[in-house]
Design a protein around this motif. Sequence first.
Motif, PDB file in Angstrom:
ATOM      1  N   TYR A   1      35.817  78.890  80.860  1.00  0.00           N
ATOM      2  CA  TYR A   1      36.420  80.191  80.527  1.00  0.00           C
ATOM      3  C   TYR A   1      37.749  79.986  79.778  1.00  0.00           C
ATOM      4  O   TYR A   1      38.034  80.703  78.821  1.00  0.00           O
ATOM      5  CB  TYR A   1      36.659  80.996  81.808  1.00  0.00           C
TER       6      TYR A   1
ATOM      7  N   GLN B   1      41.562  87.041  82.381  1.00  0.00           N
ATOM      8  CA  GLN B   1      41.816  86.597  83.746  1.00  0.00           C
ATOM      9  C   GLN B   1      42.669  85.333  83.689  1.00  0.00           C
ATOM     10  O   GLN B   1      42.504  84.512  82.787  1.00  0.00           O
ATOM     11  CB  GLN B   1      40.486  86.278  84.454  1.00  0.00           C
ATOM     12  N   THR B   2      43.574  85.189  84.654  1.00  0.00           N
ATOM     13  CA  THR B   2      44.435  83.994  84.625  1.00  0.00           C
ATOM     14  C   THR B   2      44.433  83.245  85.952  1.00  0.00           C
ATOM     15  O   THR B   2      44.928  82.130  86.023  1.00  0.00           O
ATOM     16  CB  THR B   2      45.888  84.381  84.299  1.00  0.00           C
ATOM     17  N   ARG B   3      43.865  83.848  87.019  1.00  0.00           N
ATOM     18  CA  ARG B   3      44.000  83.261  88.347  1.00  0.00           C
ATOM     19  C   ARG B   3      42.806  82.362  88.675  1.00  0.00           C
ATOM     20  O   ARG B   3      42.926  81.140  88.656  1.00  0.00           O
ATOM     21  CB  ARG B   3      44.118  84.403  89.371  1.00  0.00           C
ATOM     22  N   MET B   4      41.668  82.973  88.964  1.00  0.00           N
ATOM     23  CA  MET B   4      40.484  82.168  89.295  1.00  0.00           C
ATOM     24  C   MET B   4      39.720  81.857  88.011  1.00  0.00           C
ATOM     25  O   MET B   4      38.714  82.494  87.688  1.00  0.00           O
ATOM     26  CB  MET B   4      39.605  82.930  90.286  1.00  0.00           C
ATOM     27  N   THR B   5      40.212  80.897  87.261  1.00  0.00           N
ATOM     28  CA  THR B   5      39.592  80.567  85.974  1.00  0.00           C
ATOM     29  C   THR B   5      38.893  79.215  86.028  1.00  0.00           C
ATOM     30  O   THR B   5      39.315  78.323  86.760  1.00  0.00           O
ATOM     31  CB  THR B   5      40.649  80.520  84.860  1.00  0.00           C
TER      32      THR B   5
END
Lengths: 264, 264
Positions: free
Chosen positions: A203, A195-199
Amino acid sequence: MEQRLTNSKRRLGLIGFGAFGQLAAGALARDFAIVAHDPNPAARMAMHRLAVTPAPLETVAASPIVVIAAPVSAFGQIAAAIAPHLPPGALVCDVGSVKMAPAAILDAALPGHVRIVATHPLFGPQSARDGVAGRKIALCPLRGASARPVERFLARRLGLDVIVTTPEQHDRELAVVQGLTHLVARAITELGPPQTRMTTLSYERLMEAVAMVRDDAPEVFAAIERDNPFAADVRAAFLDRLTVLSAANRDQRRAAGSDCAQSQ
Amino acid sequence: MEQRLTNSKRRLGLIGFGAFGQLAAGALARDFAIVAHDPNPAARMAMHRLAVTPAPLETVAASPIVVIAAPVSAFGQIAAAIAPHLPPGALVCDVGSVKMAPAAILDAALPGHVRIVATHPLFGPQSARDGVAGRKIALCPLRGASARPVERFLARRLGLDVIVTTPEQHDRELAVVQGLTHLVARAITELGPPQTRMTTLSYERLMEAVAMVRDDAPEVFAAIERDNPFAADVRAAFLDRLTVLSAANRDQRRAAGSDCAQSQ
């Protein structure tokens, strides 16, 4: 030893020129005239690119210092092949990710006149891409009086943090350090792209750890998880904790019913 | 909205003064006169320490802006308790780690005149200890036209990276981002203290991730693992990968027999 090493370039034979062999060649080129052996065509091209001299195994084995940077699963074959060619008093080192099995193999297969120092550089091409100085290396003195000079060379000349230990103690601690990290990294990688957006920051740290070991050779994973005799117990304990935590959350969710957990 | 906010301190009611409520109070104190409610004695002491005015729930709920920073499991009770006291056009926000369940609860329980913006700050006391600027926050516009001013305030005034999304999309992505990270962190923590001697950089990154979430309240773990409807599937897929990898290494070790893996 380090005085001699820095004043004249002694020959160092490197067996295995994969990702770690290439890293080792880069770190050692200042002090040694490196000859290397690796039957892999990609490895031969890497030698050409890094100006390292390729040579037959017998020639490489005839060096006063021999470093084995090959998969642990090949150690038995390599040790038997080099044994007749090692010069009297030669120093043999390895860089495998486990130490008990390689130590036993080298001790059994190499002639009595050979000195043996087993090492495990606790870094790889990813974690040492800005250089090896400051990184850690585990060192196990096995046979002969060569460990102290090797330790001094690694610490003073390469700037490494040298941790002197035994093969068993090494494998016990690394079963946690590498066994857990590589297992988690491999499993997360198999789940799909990160995942790269809501990180979250935690994480992101986890995915940095994953990225550092994700591209390691399959042989590295095998050595860490399969050839470390303590890794299976660590994996089992970890899996047990995960299973208990997962089941507890499932049961709590069921108990919560339509209260809040399933209200949409 | 941000102009008004910065020119005169409007009252903001904060429900819940745990670790995150305290962090929120610190970030919002420049722009709001904060009144807070939390029955916990430790929370009352924290209010005193941070010069935040304690007040009964009805008083806090009578604010033009109300922020719920309580465990998701308490949302139903809190929403019912504050509903009669919210002034016309009040803005209600939450900061829960899941968004589908809180969104449904708030939408069902709060009167029609109330505007609702659900948020999930993707940071905590550990990851934002140097300040919240630059950190991420997920924002779900739920009811009324207040989302854009809130978004601008969070971005321009607090320096947050605002990600506008839906409750479902949020919960799907966070089931991976937080679901995996907190599960791994909890399991590793339960295995014992971290190794500190023969460590690799990837293990150190992993343990940094663990340290960031290790001290989170049990309610945070419950919200992430239990109240996120997609977390169970992520856990199951992760456990499945781990089990397959673990079994493969065990089988390979058995197949290798006394070759190298068990030579000592």
